[in-house]
Every structure is written in structure tokens, then in C-alpha cells.
Design an enzyme around this catalytic site. Sequence first.
Site, short mmCIF file in Angstrom:
data_model
loop_
_atom_site.label_atom_id
_atom_site.label_comp_id
_atom_site.label_asym_id
_atom_site.label_seq_id
_atom_site.Cartn_x
_atom_site.Cartn_y
_atom_site.Cartn_z
N CYS A 1 31.16 16.40 1.77
CA CYS A 1 30.03 16.79 2.61
C CYS A 1 30.53 17.65 3.77
CB CYS A 1 29.30 15.57 3.15
SG CYS A 1 27.90 15.99 4.21
N LYS B 1 20.58 9.96 -3.57
CA LYS B 1 21.09 10.53 -2.33
C LYS B 1 22.30 9.73 -1.87
CE LYS B 1 19.56 12.08 2.24
NZ LYS B 1 20.15 13.40 2.04
N SER B 2 23.28 10.40 -1.26
CA SER B 2 24.48 9.70 -0.80
C SER B 2 24.12 8.64 0.23
CB SER B 2 25.46 10.69 -0.18
OG SER B 2 26.01 11.54 -1.15
N GLY C 1 25.85 24.03 -8.60
CA GLY C 1 25.82 25.08 -7.59
C GLY C 1 25.06 26.31 -8.06
N GLY C 2 23.84 26.48 -7.59
CA GLY C 2 23.08 27.69 -7.86
C GLY C 2 22.46 27.79 -9.23
N GLY D 1 19.97 21.30 -8.26
CA GLY D 1 19.56 20.89 -6.93
C GLY D 1 18.56 21.84 -6.32
N SER D 2 19.04 23.01 -5.85
CA SER D 2 18.15 23.97 -5.18
C SER D 2 17.04 24.47 -6.08
CB SER D 2 18.97 25.16 -4.67
OG SER D 2 19.89 24.75 -3.69
N ASN E 1 31.16 11.17 -2.73
CA ASN E 1 30.92 12.42 -2.01
C ASN E 1 32.10 12.64 -1.06
OD1 ASN E 1 30.05 14.56 -0.51
ND2 ASN E 1 28.06 13.70 0.02
N ALA F 1 21.70 21.41 6.88
CA ALA F 1 22.54 20.42 7.55
C ALA F 1 21.66 19.21 7.81
CB ALA F 1 23.12 20.97 8.85
#
Length: 320
Positions: free
Chosen positions: A144, A57-58, A258-259, A280-281, A141, A82
Site C-alpha cells: 500500500c 478490502k484490506s 492493473g489497468g 479494479g478500476s 498487502n 489515497a
Amino acid sequence: MGDHPVESEWASPLDLSCEIAGVRLPNPLVLASGILGTSASLMVRLARLGAGAITAKSATRLPRAGHPSPILFDWGHGLINAVGLTNPGAEGMAAILREARAELAAMGVPLIASIFAASVEEFVEVARILTAATPDMIELNLSCPNVATEYGEIFAASPKATAEAVAAVKAAVSCPVIAKLAPNVPDIARIARAAEEAGADAITAVNTMPGMVIDIEAGRPVLSNREGGLSGPALKPIAVRCVYEIARAVRIPIIGTGGVLTGEDAIEMLMAGATAVGVGSAVAYRGLGAFQAIRREMEEWMNAHGVRCLQEIRGRAHRE
């Protein structure tokens, strides 16, 4: 299914290994920053469950509590969040990285530190603290969508700001540096070139896409921060386009993010020009077994199409 070492779990005649800035990954599936990279035990567990690299994690210079709940919402076509960069601060994250590093190294799974800062000087300070924990790479990063910087906008919105941050960190550390870019810019290829010219060893593309979801019964945004970052299936076509454009503009490796929920999604990212694929997701949608499932689906596709290694398909969409 229990946790097992990557190599024994995934013995296969197919070659899914790849390399980023001289660092070998046993497979191209990289845990994206912000998704469970919050403790050493979770990082090690995800490596045992099939991740080819782990991004923590950042971390920021000082600890951050993040935004109050609600911070995450599934809006039907993806997630919006968020979180606000909740993290224990640079020293706290360095301790977590040190704890995870030995076990990950024994499994041959690289560790990527991630940092966020509001100024170039702060990027350098945090990078020096985290690289003392000897991660294999460090990800900046720069993108963000939920935290302000000294520029009044994200670093990744500007080729100049991106280059300044990358060049300063490259001068301060010895490990490879990855620039994480944003999808919501007019010309992402130009920003990627600026990062490469400043010394970036790789690009992560992309971060989440800014958006908002409103609860029409309450008449207010669903997130406490009102705006958030979109991820999941709705982001994938945007991310694929970004990876495709960056791959035409730079020679350094790209982690396409992404996705990506399935093996087919990962193959698509590779065909767009990615060297590795951020996941990720998918962990939210498919659980901790997401890496195993995506890898298995990749192998099934490769076997069905007579593909033996990733190099055979990487960048295929660019070939005439």
C-alpha cells in the site's frame, strides 16, 4: 440486467476456469482488493455479476477512518486515490467475511481475505483473526503506497521484509497465502522470488503506482493526502511488464492486476504470464457490469482466434 448465478449466466463451451494454489476459479477475473469488497452483500452481488473470485478490502488490526476527502480523482488517464485503508478492523472484517462466505461457496466463487499491517507481528495477528472466517486464500498487502510500516517503507520494497512477512504468516495459517507486490521497485522479480522462497502460494502484481496530481488553479495537490496511488489505463503497461518479469522468475501463479478495463486487456495479462486477472478500476469506469463485459469480450476474442481454454494463451509472450 438482474443478478444471476455465475454458472447459469455464463454457460459457455469455452473453458475460462483456472486454479490458484489448488483453489478453482470459474473464470480468471478477480475483484481486486479495495474495490467494493466492503460488505457481504456487495461481494455476493459482484460474484453473481461474473467475478471469478472476490478479494475483500484490506483489513488492519484496529478500525481505520482513512484520509479525509478528497480521496479519489480521475485525472484523465486513470485514477489517483489515497483512501487510507478505511476498514472496520480485523474483527469487523472477519464478521463480513463469514457473512459472505456461505453464499460465495455455493456459487463456487472463492473468497480472498486481504490484510495490511505495519509490522510482521501484526500481519500474523490479523491473519489469524481473518482466517478464522475460513476464506479460501489470504492476500498480504505488502505494498500500500499511502501507509507507513515499521521499516519506514513498504514491505514490498525489500526482499528481506517481504520474505519475513510471508514466512511468518505461512507458519501461522493453513490457507494459501498471496503476496501483493508494488510496481515502484528496482527489481520486482527478485522480490517475487523472495516471496516464493518464503512460502508464498501466489503473487498479486501489482498495487497502485505512487503519484501526484496538482490543481494548477488552486496551486495545491488534488488529494488531501497530497500523494496517492495511480490506477486505471496508465498503470497497465507497467503492470504487464511486472507480470512478465515475475513470470520468468517464479513458478507460482500470478494474479495480474492493473489497468484491466477490457477483455483484450485481460488477454494481454494472461499472455504476460498471469494465471488470473485482477479487476479494479474497471468497476469505476464500466460500472458493476464490468465483469460481465470483460468476460464477454474475452470469449469473443477467444472464439475469433480459435482458442478454447486459457492455457492455450497463458504465457504466450514468453514463447520464442
